[in-house]
Design a protein around this motif. Structure first.
Motif, mmCIF file in Angstrom:
data_model
loop_
_atom_site.group_PDB
_atom_site.id
_atom_site.type_symbol
_atom_site.label_atom_id
_atom_site.label_comp_id
_atom_site.label_asym_id
_atom_site.label_seq_id
_atom_site.Cartn_x
_atom_site.Cartn_y
_atom_site.Cartn_z
ATOM 1 N N ALA A 198 8.728 70.521 27.139
ATOM 2 C CA ALA A 198 9.120 70.385 25.731
ATOM 3 C C ALA A 198 8.935 68.956 25.249
ATOM 4 O O ALA A 198 8.430 68.715 24.138
ATOM 5 C CB ALA A 198 10.570 70.830 25.543
ATOM 6 N N GLY A 199 9.340 67.987 26.058
ATOM 7 C CA GLY A 199 9.205 66.591 25.664
ATOM 8 C C GLY A 199 7.759 66.167 25.514
ATOM 9 O O GLY A 199 7.380 65.496 24.539
ATOM 10 N N TYR A 200 6.935 66.562 26.450
ATOM 11 C CA TYR A 200 5.518 66.180 26.437
ATOM 12 C C TYR A 200 4.826 66.724 25.191
ATOM 13 O O TYR A 200 3.991 66.045 24.586
ATOM 14 C CB TYR A 200 4.846 66.724 27.697
ATOM 15 N N ASN A 201 5.196 67.930 24.799
ATOM 16 C CA ASN A 201 4.535 68.589 23.680
ATOM 17 C C ASN A 201 5.265 68.449 22.345
ATOM 18 O O ASN A 201 4.807 68.974 21.324
ATOM 19 C CB ASN A 201 4.340 70.071 24.003
ATOM 20 N N GLY A 202 6.396 67.763 22.361
ATOM 21 C CA GLY A 202 7.146 67.566 21.126
ATOM 22 C C GLY A 202 7.842 68.808 20.623
ATOM 23 O O GLY A 202 8.086 68.959 19.417
ATOM 24 N N ASN A 203 8.198 69.708 21.534
ATOM 25 C CA ASN A 203 8.927 70.921 21.157
ATOM 26 C C ASN A 203 10.423 70.651 21.120
ATOM 27 O O ASN A 203 10.910 69.670 21.683
ATOM 28 C CB ASN A 203 8.625 72.051 22.151
ATOM 29 N N ASP A 204 11.167 71.552 20.494
ATOM 30 C CA ASP A 204 12.623 71.426 20.392
ATOM 31 C C ASP A 204 13.243 71.208 21.776
ATOM 32 O O ASP A 204 12.845 71.874 22.727
ATOM 33 C CB ASP A 204 13.196 72.706 19.772
ATOM 34 N N PRO A 205 14.128 70.216 21.944
ATOM 35 C CA PRO A 205 14.834 69.447 20.928
ATOM 36 C C PRO A 205 14.165 68.124 20.551
ATOM 37 O O PRO A 205 14.784 67.284 19.899
ATOM 38 C CB PRO A 205 16.172 69.168 21.611
ATOM 39 N N GLU B 93 11.452 65.616 18.670
ATOM 40 C CA GLU B 93 10.798 65.580 17.369
ATOM 41 C C GLU B 93 9.365 65.081 17.451
ATOM 42 O O GLU B 93 8.588 65.292 16.512
ATOM 43 C CB GLU B 93 11.608 64.698 16.410
ATOM 44 N N VAL B 94 9.015 64.408 18.539
ATOM 45 C CA VAL B 94 7.663 63.869 18.696
ATOM 46 C C VAL B 94 7.174 64.137 20.116
ATOM 47 O O VAL B 94 7.965 64.413 21.027
ATOM 48 C CB VAL B 94 7.623 62.346 18.415
ATOM 49 N N GLU B 95 5.870 64.046 20.304
ATOM 50 C CA GLU B 95 5.292 64.189 21.638
ATOM 51 C C GLU B 95 5.621 62.956 22.487
ATOM 52 O O GLU B 95 5.653 61.835 21.984
ATOM 53 C CB GLU B 95 3.777 64.349 21.541
ATOM 54 N N HIS B 96 5.840 63.201 23.759
ATOM 55 C CA HIS B 96 6.136 62.123 24.712
ATOM 56 C C HIS B 96 4.986 62.079 25.719
ATOM 57 O O HIS B 96 5.026 62.736 26.756
ATOM 58 C CB HIS B 96 7.470 62.384 25.411
ATOM 59 N N LYS B 97 3.974 61.296 25.389
ATOM 60 C CA LYS B 97 2.752 61.277 26.188
ATOM 61 C C LYS B 97 2.717 60.130 27.196
ATOM 62 O O LYS B 97 1.721 59.958 27.902
ATOM 63 C CB LYS B 97 1.525 61.186 25.273
ATOM 64 N N ASN B 98 3.803 59.345 27.283
ATOM 65 C CA ASN B 98 3.848 58.260 28.266
ATOM 66 C C ASN B 98 4.459 58.726 29.578
ATOM 67 O O ASN B 98 4.880 57.927 30.395
ATOM 68 C CB ASN B 98 4.644 57.062 27.717
ATOM 69 N N ILE B 99 4.534 60.036 29.782
ATOM 70 C CA ILE B 99 5.110 60.574 31.015
ATOM 71 C C ILE B 99 4.079 61.434 31.736
ATOM 72 O O ILE B 99 3.221 62.050 31.108
ATOM 73 C CB ILE B 99 6.385 61.405 30.745
ATOM 74 N N SER B 100 4.171 61.442 33.057
ATOM 75 C CA SER B 100 3.339 62.301 33.900
ATOM 76 C C SER B 100 4.201 62.868 35.013
ATOM 77 O O SER B 100 5.322 62.381 35.266
ATOM 78 C CB SER B 100 2.179 61.513 34.510
ATOM 79 N N VAL C 92 2.940 72.471 37.975
ATOM 80 C CA VAL C 92 3.437 71.299 37.245
ATOM 81 C C VAL C 92 3.309 71.553 35.746
ATOM 82 O O VAL C 92 2.284 72.061 35.281
ATOM 83 C CB VAL C 92 2.700 70.009 37.658
ATOM 84 N N PRO C 93 4.345 71.247 34.967
ATOM 85 C CA PRO C 93 4.331 71.580 33.541
ATOM 86 C C PRO C 93 3.506 70.616 32.688
ATOM 87 O O PRO C 93 3.136 70.946 31.564
ATOM 88 C CB PRO C 93 5.812 71.525 33.159
ATOM 89 N N ILE C 94 3.278 69.395 33.206
ATOM 90 C CA ILE C 94 2.448 68.399 32.522
ATOM 91 C C ILE C 94 1.548 67.766 33.574
ATOM 92 O O ILE C 94 1.784 67.916 34.776
ATOM 93 C CB ILE C 94 3.302 67.327 31.806
ATOM 94 N N PRO C 95 0.492 67.050 33.164
ATOM 95 C CA PRO C 95 -0.453 66.519 34.148
ATOM 96 C C PRO C 95 0.182 65.592 35.181
ATOM 97 O O PRO C 95 1.154 64.877 34.894
ATOM 98 C CB PRO C 95 -1.459 65.752 33.278
ATOM 99 N N LEU C 96 -0.372 65.621 36.376
ATOM 100 C CA LEU C 96 0.000 64.667 37.419
ATOM 101 C C LEU C 96 -0.481 63.267 37.043
ATOM 102 O O LEU C 96 -1.537 63.109 36.420
ATOM 103 C CB LEU C 96 -0.620 65.062 38.755
ATOM 104 N N HIS C 97 0.288 62.261 37.436
ATOM 105 C CA HIS C 97 -0.186 60.879 37.319
ATOM 106 C C HIS C 97 -1.386 60.715 38.250
ATOM 107 O O HIS C 97 -1.406 61.287 39.348
ATOM 108 C CB HIS C 97 0.939 59.914 37.714
ATOM 109 N N PRO C 98 -2.410 59.962 37.868
ATOM 110 C CA PRO C 98 -3.577 59.791 38.740
ATOM 111 C C PRO C 98 -3.236 59.316 40.147
ATOM 112 O O PRO C 98 -3.898 59.712 41.117
ATOM 113 C CB PRO C 98 -4.424 58.755 37.992
#
Length: 321
Positions: free
Chosen positions: A95-102, A104-111, A302-308
């Motif tokens: 949800a955080g990565y994609n900006g879904n509830d709760p 308000e914005v995408e969180h793209k600094n996480i892997s 994994v719900p979001i991409p792995l860190h390189p």
């Protein structure tokens, strides 16, 4: 709902230093790698302590476990660079990565660093003599929901919806699980909802001092509805000996995982991942819930991409193609 950052007084000076010098201390050149956990009454905190000890002892890093608001708060903290690693929950991270509830914005600094850390088990604890026998009875009751900003709140809302109960129907309080159990003992709360790896330390501490409590089971028809509507949840049966209950407890769980800031370079994250899995027994021994963590399943689903850096390690170990 905009999530509020949890700032713990003990960590403020440390976080200021991290922000001021890009993750490095002013003396000795060691990089800070701090780990966001949750309140002290759950499983995240002891697991985070064990991880920090591995990183401090095996690598030239200053690492510590930080008390935070929990899974949802930790996504915000890593995004903002206030901690470098954090424990969270798969649906919350997605949800955080994609900006879904709760969020308000995408969180793209996480892997993803790794998945499959432990199971976040849903517990509802009430007093032995309480007239609460089902979650439908929680309407209008004084219910502790854990720390504000914790990922458990959204899971609670999903599960309660099957009982035609909403968060707004509760007289909700947001404090740590340990405080919630104390409030239950003092009769200033009617129920405590704890989402933690099992056994939850707040409940085992309660069981050690009193047997005047019950844990609600999820009824079979409600369980079937929950599992069909919320596919991120899975069924689990807690054995009676876990908390000294009269019988096993039928409930649900989700997967806990570790996320990492994209600001850390590939080499550092590779070494962090390698050393954590080289010292896997220490992480697993930190809390019974982590016993199921394996290298083989650490990169699954994994719900979001792995860190390189993590991806490189898992490929090196033959876990990924």
């Amino acid at each position: 709902m905009k999530l509020m950052f949890t700032k713990i007084a003990l960590a403020i000076s440390l976080l200021i230093i991290v922000s001021a010098c890009g993750g490095e201390s002013t003396t000795g050149g060691k990089q800070y790698v701090n780990i966001g956990t949750a309140g002290t009454g759950g499983a995240y905190y002891p697991i985070g302590i064990a991880m920090a000890e591995v990183l401090s002892q095996e690598l030239d890093l200053n690492s510590s476990a930080e008390v935070t608001g929990g899974a949802a708060d930790n996504v915000e903290l890593v995004q903002a660079g206030e901690v470098e690693l954090a424990i969270s929950q798969s649906p919350v991270v997605y949800a955080g990565y994609n900006g879904n509830d709760p969020y308000e914005v995408e969180h793209k600094n996480i892997s993803t660093l790794f998945n499959g850390l432990s199971k976040g088990v849903f517990h509802v604890v009430v007093s032995e003599n309480s007239n609460i026998s089902s979650m439908s009875d929680l309407k209008g009751k004084r219910v502790v929901l854990g720390p504000a900003g914790g990922g458990a709140i959204n899971v609670v809302a999903d599960i309660l919806s099957v009982y035609d109960v909403s968060i707004d129907d509760l007289n909700a309080t947001y404090v740590s699980y340990s405080e919630g159990v104390s409030m239950l003992n003092d009769n200033t709360a009617d129920a405590v909802i704890i989402q933690s790896a099992a056994p939850a330390s707040a409940i085992t501490e309660l069981a050690a001092s009193s047997n005047n409590f019950r844990i609600l089971a999820i009824e079979e028809d409600k369980l079937n509805s929950i599992l069909s509507q919320f596919t991120y949840l899975n069924h689990i049966e807690l054995p009676s000996e876990m908390y000294g209950t009269e019988s096993g407890i039928s409930t649900v769980y989700l997967t806990n995982m570790v996320i990492v800031s994209n600001s850390l370079d590939e080499e550092i994250v590779y070494n962090i991942t390698k050393n954590l899995f080289d010292n896997l027994d220490k992480v697993k021994d930190s809390h019974p819930s982590a016993q199921g963590l394996t290298l083989e399943s650490a990169a699954d689903n994994v719900p979001i991409p792995l860190h390189p850096g993590a991806e490189r390690y898992f490929k090196e170990k033959g876990i990924l193609d």
